[in-house]
Motif scaffolding. Structure first.
Motif, short mmCIF file in Angstrom:
data_model
loop_
_atom_site.label_atom_id
_atom_site.label_comp_id
_atom_site.label_asym_id
_atom_site.label_seq_id
_atom_site.Cartn_x
_atom_site.Cartn_y
_atom_site.Cartn_z
N VAL A 79 39.67 -25.09 -7.60
CA VAL A 79 40.23 -25.41 -9.44
C VAL A 79 40.72 -26.99 -9.24
O VAL A 79 41.59 -27.21 -8.53
CB VAL A 79 41.46 -24.29 -9.30
N PHE A 80 40.34 -27.64 -10.23
CA PHE A 80 40.65 -28.57 -10.68
C PHE A 80 41.64 -29.18 -11.51
O PHE A 80 41.73 -28.57 -12.46
CB PHE A 80 39.61 -29.73 -11.27
N ILE A 81 43.01 -29.65 -11.75
CA ILE A 81 43.86 -30.09 -12.57
C ILE A 81 44.31 -30.94 -12.83
O ILE A 81 44.41 -31.83 -12.34
CB ILE A 81 45.26 -28.60 -11.60
N SER A 82 44.80 -30.95 -13.93
CA SER A 82 45.97 -32.30 -14.69
C SER A 82 46.99 -31.36 -14.89
O SER A 82 47.00 -31.14 -15.92
CB SER A 82 44.77 -32.93 -15.49
N ASP A 92 32.59 -23.22 -12.56
CA ASP A 92 32.17 -22.28 -13.35
C ASP A 92 32.09 -22.46 -15.54
O ASP A 92 31.31 -22.27 -15.78
CB ASP A 92 31.94 -20.44 -13.62
N SER A 93 33.75 -22.89 -15.22
CA SER A 93 34.24 -23.22 -16.42
C SER A 93 33.44 -23.98 -17.35
O SER A 93 33.54 -24.56 -18.56
CB SER A 93 35.74 -23.24 -16.44
N THR A 99 26.20 -25.90 -20.89
CA THR A 99 25.09 -24.36 -21.04
C THR A 99 25.85 -23.80 -21.94
O THR A 99 26.41 -23.24 -21.12
CB THR A 99 24.18 -24.94 -21.08
N PRO A 100 25.90 -22.55 -23.17
CA PRO A 100 26.56 -21.37 -23.80
C PRO A 100 26.41 -20.44 -22.49
O PRO A 100 27.46 -19.66 -22.53
CB PRO A 100 25.80 -21.47 -25.21
N ASN A 101 25.24 -20.42 -22.10
CA ASN A 101 25.34 -19.56 -21.46
C ASN A 101 24.16 -19.81 -19.91
O ASN A 101 23.81 -19.00 -19.67
CB ASN A 101 24.20 -17.69 -21.79
N PRO A 102 25.22 -20.79 -18.92
CA PRO A 102 25.07 -20.64 -17.73
C PRO A 102 24.93 -19.96 -16.86
O PRO A 102 25.33 -18.97 -16.54
CB PRO A 102 26.29 -21.79 -17.49
N SER A 103 23.53 -19.87 -16.26
CA SER A 103 23.29 -18.76 -15.30
C SER A 103 24.23 -19.13 -13.42
O SER A 103 24.54 -20.62 -13.29
CB SER A 103 21.59 -19.01 -14.72
N THR A 104 24.28 -18.63 -13.34
CA THR A 104 25.09 -19.14 -11.59
C THR A 104 24.39 -19.77 -10.75
O THR A 104 24.67 -20.39 -9.99
CB THR A 104 25.10 -17.24 -10.06
N LEU A 194 44.93 -24.83 -19.70
CA LEU A 194 45.09 -24.30 -18.05
C LEU A 194 45.06 -23.23 -18.13
O LEU A 194 44.57 -22.56 -17.22
CB LEU A 194 46.49 -24.96 -17.84
N GLY A 195 45.61 -22.02 -19.08
CA GLY A 195 45.83 -20.45 -19.00
C GLY A 195 45.17 -19.95 -19.01
O GLY A 195 44.86 -18.98 -17.73
N PRO A 196 43.60 -20.63 -19.65
CA PRO A 196 42.73 -19.25 -20.03
C PRO A 196 41.81 -19.66 -18.07
O PRO A 196 41.11 -18.60 -17.96
CB PRO A 196 41.35 -19.77 -20.93
N ASN A 197 41.27 -20.80 -18.00
CA ASN A 197 41.07 -20.89 -16.62
C ASN A 197 41.17 -20.91 -15.01
O ASN A 197 40.71 -20.07 -14.44
CB ASN A 197 40.90 -23.03 -16.97
N LEU A 198 42.95 -20.70 -15.53
CA LEU A 198 43.57 -20.52 -14.34
C LEU A 198 43.73 -18.96 -13.93
O LEU A 198 43.23 -18.18 -13.32
CB LEU A 198 44.50 -20.78 -13.77
N LEU A 199 43.43 -18.15 -15.56
CA LEU A 199 43.58 -16.47 -15.32
C LEU A 199 42.48 -16.01 -14.29
O LEU A 199 42.03 -15.07 -14.03
CB LEU A 199 44.07 -15.79 -16.56
N GLU A 200 41.30 -16.67 -14.95
CA GLU A 200 40.13 -16.53 -14.83
C GLU A 200 39.96 -16.14 -13.00
O GLU A 200 38.94 -15.14 -12.63
CB GLU A 200 38.68 -17.65 -15.29
#
Length: 283
Positions: A79-82, A92-93, A99-104, A194-200
Motif C-alpha cells: 500500500v502507498f500512503i500519504s 489494483d485501486s 479504466t473502469p473494469n481493469p483486468s488482472t 484512505l479508508g476504503p482502499n486500506l479496507l480492501e
C-alpha cells in the motif's frame, strides 16, 4: 516464524514528489529494493520454520512462500500512503482509475519490466528506447506527480479533468476556493480514499481473525500437559464461554492509573471484573 500475514505500507509518498523530487525510475528502484530486502528476511524465517518441521523440499518451500507470504505489489499486499493528505492506493485501486473494469493483466503490467508500445497498443518486456518509462512510472507515478503539482499550482482545470476522467465527483464551489494544500487534499481523497482502499487490502490480503488465530495459536502456545489442553482448544476457537485469557498489548499510566490495551483470546471481560495478571517476572 509467527505466521502473521504481512502487508507492506510505504508512507510519505508526497515527500518523494514535493520535497525530494525523485525521478519516476528512482522511486521504482528504491521501492523494489526495499521489497526485495523484506522478502529476503521473510523467506529466511519461513524456510527455517518449515525445515524444522521436517519439510526440506526447496521447491515446495519456495512455492508455498510465494503463494502465501511474499510481498508483491501485484498481489495487493503493498500500500502507498500519504498520511499528510489521508490517502492510500494499491496498484489494483490505481488501475481502476485508469479504466473502469481493469483486468488482472493490467495490474500485473504496472509492476516489473513492462513497457507500453503506444503505436501497436501492446505491452513489451523491453523498452523501445532509452527514455521509455516502465508501466509503473508511466501510468502510476507520472500521473500522480502531475496531480500533486497541479494541486500546488491551484490548476483547477487540470484537477477537474482528472476527476472527470476517473469518474469521481467534481469539486464544489467551496472546494474550488480552498488554498492549495487543502485543495490538493480534497482531490486526492476523492481519487485515493484512505479508508476504503486500506479496507480492501485487509479483506483481500489478510485472513479472518478466526482463521489466522487458529493457525497462529500452535506457534505461540505449546501445551503438552493434559490440564492445559482444554485451554488451548478455547484459545483456538475464541470460546466466549471459556476461561478468560487476555493478552495485554500495551500499558499506559494516566493520572496514576494503569490503562491496558488488550485482546481477548478466550472468555468474556465484564466491567468491574477482577483478573489475575501474569508477566515474565510477577504474578
Amino acid at each position: 516464524f509467527a505466521r502473521i500475514k504481512p502487508v507492506l505500507v510505504f508512507t510519505k509518498i508526497d515527500r518523494a514528489i514535493l520535497e525530494l523530487e525523485m525521478s519516476p525510475e528512482s522511486v521504482y528502484q528504491q521501492i523494489e529494493r526495499t521489497i526485495d530486502v523484506i522478502n529476503t528476511i521473510l523467506f529466511t524465517s519461513f524456510s527455517r520454520s518449515v525445515t524444522n518441521n521436517n519439510t526440506s523440499d526447496d521447491t515446495e518451500i519456495l512455492t508455498s512462500f510465494e503463494q502465501h507470504w511474499k510481498i508483491d505489489p501485484v498481489k495487493g499486499n503493498v500500500v502507498f500512503i500519504s498520511a499528510l493528505f489521508n490517502t492510500a492506493f494499491t496498484l489494483d485501486s490505481f488501475a481502476k482509475l485508469l479504466t473502469p473494469n481493469p483486468s488482472t493483466t493490467l495490474t500485473r503490467k504496472l509492476w516489473g519490466d513492462h513497457y507500453f508500445d503506444k503505436a501497436s497498443k501492446k505491452w513489451t518486456k523491453d523498452p523501445l528506447s532509452l527514455t521509455q518509462l516502465r508501466g509503473f512510472c508511466e501510468f502510476v507515478w507520472v500521473p500522480l506527480s502531475r496531480i500533486y503539482k497541479a494541486g500546488f499550482a491551484s490548476d483547477l482545470d487540470t484537477l477537474e479533468k482528472v476527476l472527470k476522467r476517473a469518474g469521481k465527483s467534481c469539486m464544489t464551489e467551496d472546494e474550488r476556493k480552498l488554498e492549495k494544500r487543502s485543495l490538493l487534499k480534497v482531490v486526492l481523497q476523492k481519487l485515493f480514499p484512505l479508508g476504503p482502499n486500506l479496507l480492501e487490502v485487509v479483506v483481500r490480503s489478510l485472513p479472518s481473525p478466526v482463521e489466522a488465530h487458529e493457525r497462529r495459536t500452535s506457534v505461540f502456545f505449546s501445551v503438552d500437559q493434559i490440564e492445559f489442553k482444554q485451554i488451548l482448544t478455547n484459545l483456538k476457537n475464541y470460546d466466549v464461554r471459556g476461561p478468560l485469557i487476555v493478552f495485554i498489548i500495551r500499558v499506559d499510566t494516566i493520572q496514576s492509573r494503569k490503562l491496558c490495551f488488550a485482546r481477548v483470546f478466550s472468555g468474556t471481560v465484564y466491567k468491574g471484573q477482577k483478573v489475575q495478571v501474569f508477566t515474565d517476572r510477577i504474578v
